[in-house]
Enzyme design. Structure first.
Site, mmCIF file in Angstrom:
data_model
loop_
_atom_site.group_PDB
_atom_site.id
_atom_site.type_symbol
_atom_site.label_atom_id
_atom_site.label_comp_id
_atom_site.label_asym_id
_atom_site.label_seq_id
_atom_site.Cartn_x
_atom_site.Cartn_y
_atom_site.Cartn_z
ATOM 1 N N CYS A 80 43.458 71.469 51.925
ATOM 2 C CA CYS A 80 44.618 70.878 52.593
ATOM 3 C C CYS A 80 45.259 69.734 51.792
ATOM 4 O O CYS A 80 45.883 69.964 50.775
ATOM 5 C CB CYS A 80 44.246 70.438 54.004
ATOM 6 S SG CYS A 80 45.665 70.136 55.083
ATOM 7 N N LYS B 224 36.062 68.103 50.585
ATOM 8 C CA LYS B 224 37.427 67.602 50.400
ATOM 9 C C LYS B 224 37.413 66.173 49.847
ATOM 10 O O LYS B 224 36.763 65.282 50.407
ATOM 11 C CB LYS B 224 38.142 67.657 51.751
ATOM 12 C CG LYS B 224 39.600 67.248 51.754
ATOM 13 C CD LYS B 224 40.156 67.485 53.157
ATOM 14 C CE LYS B 224 41.629 67.155 53.261
ATOM 15 N NZ LYS B 224 42.139 67.483 54.628
ATOM 16 N N GLU C 237 41.275 75.671 57.363
ATOM 17 C CA GLU C 237 40.526 74.414 57.435
ATOM 18 C C GLU C 237 39.810 74.294 58.782
ATOM 19 O O GLU C 237 40.390 74.584 59.829
ATOM 20 C CB GLU C 237 41.489 73.245 57.230
ATOM 21 C CG GLU C 237 40.820 71.897 57.101
ATOM 22 C CD GLU C 237 41.821 70.785 56.816
ATOM 23 O OE1 GLU C 237 41.401 69.732 56.314
ATOM 24 O OE2 GLU C 237 43.020 70.962 57.105
#
Length: 280
Positions: free
Chosen positions: A155, A118, A44
């Site tokens: 994540c 994300k 990330e």
């Protein structure tokens, strides 16, 4: 004929500056290519520290456009050089006030295929991401690459099963999950959630975590990155909990069809019964 894809991932320590961090990943990618890898993914916001441990406006400096920023362009050159598909997670700025936690996907010939933003943005101690990022708004793209159909989930997304499923419905064979998660928060979930997602959705998952303690907080990123197959089994060993590591593994994509025939989870889905899942 067996459809085996040699895939790689990198878990890395922060070097202290963007230039050396990118250069280090370029060397890992070249080594992966020497080992025969055809696809690689990074962690990330790979070219920066995990600055979300604090809430300070100075950290907007890490953001750049995607695909027209310097890092993605440089990764396009690297893809052309190595002949690998590359998953490139960065801090994206789209325009004034529009920032996203993003991963660009670059094909083996250096062409930019698109990006994933994300969806699920945490705001808890040590992970103050809502200060920086808007929620993703590009859906759940799966990219038709030189190695097959590749998706990305970033994540904190991994705690939400809906996106994993949508990636499977969109045809993913391999999903990269670049992360930055620390020892005290969720380490016991790390080797539970992604294997469970691989089983439930019957594809391969590449789970990537940072490693080490960085300058903007005391989060202890614990590495232990891995590939997991559609049966929920690790492909080779899990990476170190303390050291930087390049992981290269052979993924037998034929296993996806075998598992889907045996377990038939997609056949037995009941979308007609799931309306309540999307009610606010």
């Amino acid at each position: 004929m067996t459809d085996v894809v040699r895939a790689a991932l990198v878990q890395a320590t922060w070097t202290g500056d963007t230039e050396s961090m990118i250069a280090k990943h370029e060397e890992h990618a070249r080594e992966a290519a020497r080992q025969g890898a055809k696809v690689i993914g990074f962690q990330e916001v790979f070219n920066a520290p995990y600055f979300c441990q604090v809430q300070e406006p100075e950290h907007y400096r890490w953001a750049e456009p995607v695909p027209d920023g310097p890092t993605v362009r440089r990764m396009q050159e690297l893809a052309r050089e190595t002949g690998m598909v590359i998953v490139v997670p960065v801090f994206e700025v789209e325009g004034a006030g529009f920032y996203y936690n993003t991963a660009a996907v670059i094909d083996a010939d250096g062409s930019y295929l698109g990006k994933y933003r994300k969806h699920h943005i945490p705001q808890v101690k040590g992970f103050w991401e809502k200060y920086y990022f808007r929620p993703g708004n590009l859906g759940w793209p799966v990219f038709d690459t030189a190695v097959g159909k590749v998706g990305v989930y970033i994540c904190y997304d991994r705690h939400f099963p809906e996106g994993w499923r949508q990636l499977g419905l969109n045809g993913a064979q391999l999903v990269y999950n670049p992360s930055a998660t620390h020892r005290g928060l969720s380490s016991y979930l790390w080797q539970l959630e992604q294997p469970a997602a691989a089983v439930a959705n019957e594809y391969f998952v590449a789970a990537i975590n940072r490693v080490g303690i960085e300058e903007y907080g005391d989060n202890d990123f614990y590495g232990t990155s891995y590939f997991v197959d559609p049966r929920g089994q690790f492909v080779g060993d899990v990476a170190s909990a303390k050291e930087e590591e390049l992981v290269v593994r052979d993924l037998d994509f034929d296993l996806i069809e075998q598992v889907r025939q045996q377990w038939a989870f997609y056949r037995d889905r009941r979308p007609d019964a799931y309306d309540g899942l999307v009610q606010p």
